[in-house]
Scaffold this active site. Sequence first.
Site, PDB file in Angstrom:
ATOM      1  N   GLY A 111       0.860  -1.181   0.000  1.00  0.00           N
ATOM      2  CA  GLY A 111       0.000   0.000   0.000  1.00  0.00           C
ATOM      3  C   GLY A 111       0.897   1.231   0.000  1.00  0.00           C
ATOM      4  N   ASP A 161      -1.493   4.531  -6.258  1.00  0.00           N
ATOM      5  CA  ASP A 161      -0.050   4.439  -5.999  1.00  0.00           C
ATOM      6  C   ASP A 161       0.709   5.633  -6.548  1.00  0.00           C
ATOM      7  OD1 ASP A 161      -1.105   1.523  -5.976  1.00  0.00           O
ATOM      8  OD2 ASP A 161       0.773   1.569  -4.833  1.00  0.00           O
ATOM      9  N   ASN A 183      -3.105   2.508 -10.120  1.00  0.00           N
ATOM     10  CA  ASN A 183      -3.555   1.770  -8.926  1.00  0.00           C
ATOM     11  C   ASN A 183      -3.524   0.285  -9.261  1.00  0.00           C
ATOM     12  OD1 ASN A 183      -4.548   1.733  -6.202  1.00  0.00           O
ATOM     13  ND2 ASN A 183      -6.539   1.135  -7.005  1.00  0.00           N
ATOM     14  N   LYS A 184      -3.880  -0.525  -8.300  1.00  0.00           N
ATOM     15  CA  LYS A 184      -3.831  -1.986  -8.438  1.00  0.00           C
ATOM     16  C   LYS A 184      -4.447  -2.461  -9.746  1.00  0.00           C
ATOM     17  CE  LYS A 184      -2.376  -4.435  -6.280  1.00  0.00           C
ATOM     18  NZ  LYS A 184      -0.983  -4.875  -6.574  1.00  0.00           N
TER      19      LYS A 184
HETATM   20  O1  MRU Z   1       0.547  -4.201  -4.431  1.00  0.00           O
HETATM   21  P1  MRU Z   1      -0.034  -3.397  -3.298  1.00  0.00           P
HETATM   22  O2  MRU Z   1      -0.837  -4.207  -2.356  1.00  0.00           O
HETATM   23  O3  MRU Z   1       1.012  -2.542  -2.633  1.00  0.00           O
HETATM   24  O4  MRU Z   1      -1.041  -2.399  -4.014  1.00  0.00           O
HETATM   25  C1  MRU Z   1      -1.744  -1.479  -3.234  1.00  0.00           C
HETATM   26  C2  MRU Z   1      -2.703  -0.665  -4.008  1.00  0.00           C
HETATM   27  O5  MRU Z   1      -2.806  -0.761  -5.206  1.00  0.00           O
HETATM   28  C3  MRU Z   1      -3.491   0.379  -3.252  1.00  0.00           C
HETATM   29  O6  MRU Z   1      -4.728   0.584  -3.833  1.00  0.00           O
HETATM   30  C4  MRU Z   1      -2.704   1.700  -3.270  1.00  0.00           C
HETATM   31  O7  MRU Z   1      -1.394   1.510  -2.853  1.00  0.00           O
HETATM   32  C5  MRU Z   1      -3.350   2.728  -2.428  1.00  0.00           C
HETATM   33  S1  MRU Z   1      -3.138   2.385  -0.709  1.00  0.00           S
HETATM   34  C6  MRU Z   1      -3.862   3.610   0.177  1.00  0.00           C
END
Ligand code: MRU
Length: 353
Positions: free
Chosen positions: A57, A244, A254-255
């Site tokens: 995150g 991100d 984002n994810k």
């Molecule tokens: O691969 P991750 O679990 O780090 O991905 C996280 C995300 O995509 C979240 O949506 C993003 O970091 C926002 S967290 C407030």
Amino acid sequence: MEVPMPNIQPHADNAIVWHDEHLYLLDQRILPLQTEFIRLNTGDEVANAIRDMVVRGAPAIGITAAFGVVIAARSVWEKEGAGWKEAMAADLTTLAASRPTAVNLFWALERMQKVIAGLGAENPTPRLLAEAQAIHREDIAANRRLGDLGADLIAGPTSVITHCNAGALATGGYGTALGVIRSAFAAGKIKQVYADETRPWLQGSRLTAWELNQDEIPVTLLIDGAAASLMARGGIGWIIVGSDRIAANGDVANKIGTYGLAVAAKYHGVKVMVAAPTSTVDMSVATGADIPIEERAAAEVLGCGGKQLGTPGVDAWNPVFDVTPASMVDAIVTERGVVHRPNAEKMANLMTG
Ligand code: MRU
């Protein structure tokens, strides 16, 4: 000397803990079935924990890296004394190489480097620790503020879909997308949260469902492919996600799967909200095309829980983020304010205003 593990309450708001001069992380790889803290002793261990998803995150990665700088500086100062700054260049490089997409990592390292630049031969730990703790504290305050601003946009009562985990676990606490959901739920505006499962790390199933359930916010799990069918049935007011990295024109990384969710949302007339602190905005990248997208090992897709499930000999493509164009986003919600229908001019006003 062996340091005993402290008895820290395993709660989503307690995922990054500085306790008795040590950094502890709630191991997000094994939640929710196991709640264990790991103690990090070196800068390398912190970088590995970020790369290996012990902590994940965007804001949480930045906060953790800041504490990683504290740990690394303390150790080089003890060994090298006055030459500590040169000696810790390698730690900074290793921390910066842990994950490429979340700009909060580089933002936090830059803040720590500014403090380093202002220090002399004295023990750097107190000043660096104060900065890391400030980064942590400010993130929680930003989430509370943007949570309330985002909740104001929701007419409600309605149901919402979220993707991945943009909650307390992904931040210093309270969460970004889940911060909006927490504030909106408290205001009686949310009937039901649907959490996308989020292949392959299952952040939705393992983390978002866990933390909403801890707060008694009604949450139903969806496989990622079911979101469009749910929207087609009606009753979904908003897609609410974190980010991100947000480019200068408002494009949102984002994810993986967020883009597909936004495409389906546009088709079904569902609004898209991106909730993120301004530490996630990167004005140095003009558009989403310039955002580096992390690709992880094929094994993460070909298996589950460490067990191979895919066809032996078949490869997998595993990009872990995607970019949603600004034109598909109804609102970017930050602690400094809301940008409706984002574009370059409005983003510049937000960041300079
Ligand atoms: O691969 P991750 O679990 O780090 O991905 C996280 C995300 O995509 C979240 O949506 C993003 O970091 C926002 S967290 C407030």
